[in-house]
Design a protein around this motif. Structure first.
Motif, PDB file in Angstrom:
ATOM      1  N   ASN A  28       0.823  -1.207   0.000  1.00 57.43           N
ATOM      2  CA  ASN A  28       0.000   0.000   0.000  1.00 57.43           C
ATOM      3  C   ASN A  28       0.862   1.264   0.000  1.00 57.43           C
ATOM      4  O   ASN A  28       0.626   2.187  -0.783  1.00 57.43           O
ATOM      5  N   CYS A  32       1.076   3.891  -3.153  1.00 58.21           N
ATOM      6  CA  CYS A  32       0.699   5.300  -2.933  1.00 58.21           C
ATOM      7  C   CYS A  32       1.867   6.230  -3.230  1.00 58.21           C
ATOM      8  O   CYS A  32       1.685   7.286  -3.856  1.00 58.21           O
ATOM      9  N   ASN A  37      -0.210   9.416  -4.577  1.00 55.25           N
ATOM     10  CA  ASN A  37      -1.480   9.512  -3.871  1.00 55.25           C
ATOM     11  C   ASN A  37      -1.157   9.591  -2.377  1.00 55.25           C
ATOM     12  O   ASN A  37      -0.855   8.588  -1.746  1.00 55.25           O
ATOM     13  N   HIS A  42      -4.959   6.412   3.379  1.00 54.47           N
ATOM     14  CA  HIS A  42      -4.108   5.294   2.982  1.00 54.47           C
ATOM     15  C   HIS A  42      -2.801   5.231   3.775  1.00 54.47           C
ATOM     16  O   HIS A  42      -2.243   4.153   3.944  1.00 54.47           O
ATOM     17  N   ASN A  59      -5.156   1.305  -1.021  1.00 53.53           N
ATOM     18  CA  ASN A  59      -5.499   2.102  -2.201  1.00 53.53           C
ATOM     19  C   ASN A  59      -6.301   1.255  -3.190  1.00 53.53           C
ATOM     20  O   ASN A  59      -5.869   0.168  -3.591  1.00 53.53           O
TER      21      ASN A  59
END
Length: 157
Positions: A28, A32, A37, A42, A59
């Motif tokens: 994750n 990200c 992101n 997250h 995500n």
């Protein structure tokens, strides 16, 4: 090639993919980070404690990629000419660190290509399912699939 050709992908065919994957915190965070992101839902454990989930979410675009990727060896590896796009993607349940995802693919429909003699369009439905048998990803997509009848068979010497 382990993938299936256009002729083999008949509507109603269901493939239960053998590959499963337990999603980790590292998966994750790396995804990200690579995609920029930076949503705290997250990445930030303290922030996420006060969310409706009480913890960080994996995500959803990572989950879509994982679900799609798991399907490749059994369905399209070496037999696809390209992914034509996703018509619809849903994430009915969240995914958390430590969840194990398995995938089921259903062939919804198919048609001959209007512009190519060597291929046809197949409509797939991929379901990502967690260890609690909950659907966490529901993705409908189209792929341009090679016809076996247009592939030269190897000649035995």
């Amino acid at each position: 090639m382990p993938g299936l050709y256009f002729e083999e992908l008949e509507p109603g065919l269901v493939v239960e993919h053998a590959t499963r994957r337990t999603v980790t915190e590292t998966d994750n965070i790396l995804f990200c980070s690579m995609t920029l992101n930076l949503a705290p839902l997250h990445l930030d454990a303290e922030y996420s404690k006060d969310s409706i989930y009480g913890q960080r979410l994996v995500n959803s675009l990572y989950i879509l990629g994982l679900v799609t990727g798991i399907t490749v060896p059994d369905t399209t590896q070496g037999t696809t000419l390209g992914n034509l796009g996703f018509q619809e993607v849903k994430f009915p349940k969240p995914v958390f660190h430590g969840d194990t995802i398995r995938v089921r693919t259903e062939i919804v429909s198919k048609r001959e290509s209007k512009s190519r003699d060597d291929s046809g369009i197949v409509y797939f439905r991929h379901y990502g399912i967690n260890q609690r048998d909950e659907i966490v990803c529901d993705a409908a997509r189209a792929g341009l699939m090679l016809k076996r009848s247009t592939v030269d068979e190897p000649v035995n010497a």
